[in-house]
Each structure stands twice: as C-alpha cells, then as structure tokens.
Design a protein around this motif. Sequence first.
Motif, PDB file in Angstrom:
ATOM      1  N   ARG A  53      44.688 114.508  48.155  1.00  0.00           N
ATOM      2  CA  ARG A  53      45.350 115.177  47.033  1.00  0.00           C
ATOM      3  C   ARG A  53      44.447 115.535  45.859  1.00  0.00           C
ATOM      4  N   GLU A  54      43.395 114.757  45.642  1.00  0.00           N
ATOM      5  CA  GLU A  54      42.604 114.871  44.415  1.00  0.00           C
ATOM      6  C   GLU A  54      41.171 115.303  44.704  1.00  0.00           C
ATOM      7  N   LYS A  55      40.545 115.875  43.691  1.00  0.00           N
ATOM      8  CA  LYS A  55      39.114 116.152  43.757  1.00  0.00           C
ATOM      9  C   LYS A  55      38.401 114.843  43.411  1.00  0.00           C
ATOM     10  N   VAL A  56      37.572 114.380  44.317  1.00  0.00           N
ATOM     11  CA  VAL A  56      36.825 113.136  44.137  1.00  0.00           C
ATOM     12  C   VAL A  56      35.354 113.443  44.400  1.00  0.00           C
ATOM     13  N   ASP A  57      34.477 113.012  43.481  1.00  0.00           N
ATOM     14  CA  ASP A  57      33.042 113.230  43.641  1.00  0.00           C
ATOM     15  C   ASP A  57      32.349 112.056  44.325  1.00  0.00           C
ATOM     16  N   LEU A  58      32.927 110.852  44.190  1.00  0.00           N
ATOM     17  CA  LEU A  58      32.328 109.655  44.771  1.00  0.00           C
ATOM     18  C   LEU A  58      33.410 108.615  44.996  1.00  0.00           C
TER      19      LEU A  58
END
Length: 145
Positions: A53-58
């Motif tokens: 669902r979300e933008k996650v970088d790490l």
Amino acid sequence: MLFGRRKQLVKRILIVEDEPLTAFENEHVLREADYEVVATVDDLDEALDILDREKVDLVLSDVRLRKQQTGIHLARAAREKGVPTLFATGHPYPGAAEIAVGCLMKPYTERQLCKAIDSVDRHLQGEKVKPFKGLELFVHEDEKE
C-alpha cells in the motif's frame, strides 16, 4: 554538493520489530533524525500489507518476529518490489547477503542506528562505504561492476 545536503534515497522507513521497547526506541530515534517512519509493526502479514500500500524506501527488520515468523520472507518480498531491507538483529541469518542490503547487529546505539541507515543510503547510491563494527553491507551480483 558544495555547502549543501547530500541527496537521500532513504526517507521513508518501515520498522518491523517484535520487541516493543526496541520498536519504540527505533521509531523515536529515526523520527528525530528526520526520517519518515511509514509504520512500526511486529507482524509479517501487516508488514507485507504496508509494502503493498505504501511507498517505502527501506525496511528495517529483525530476523526473528513474533508467532514463529521471520524477516527473511519479508526481505524476499521487499526485494521483489525493489525495496532494500536492513536487518537489525541479534540472530544473523547466513543467507542475508542474498536478500538484504545489510545487517546491523544488536545491541546497537542510537548513533549506530542512524549511521547504519546513512551508510545504507550511501551504499545504495554506489558510494564505497566502510562499515563500522557491527554493520555489514552486502553487494549483490547486479551491483558489481
């Protein structure tokens, strides 16, 4: 970059930790260091749902999670989505180099946590990073020149 801040790749972090005090401390430290904590969860299924669902970088994940779950499956799923995982664990996983960007060994200090995330960020940008004691960074076959 003269007198400016280096561009960061890692801004939005998903914390996956089953130890409540460690999870709370990690969240607090990372927010204070100006990272956006997307969520802090202790469950594999919840973490996978957030990745969808979300933008996650790490992903910052323990190897061992509650209910006999592991961060290993999470790291594999995150890698398939192009999201790197940094294991923060007291239980190293022998195959971590295949699925994660690095491993930060517990116990670690607030300063070491922030320095580890910064090291991962630089590593992901192709910089040569000398890891400190307790941090291991992995180079994958597709990253080698």
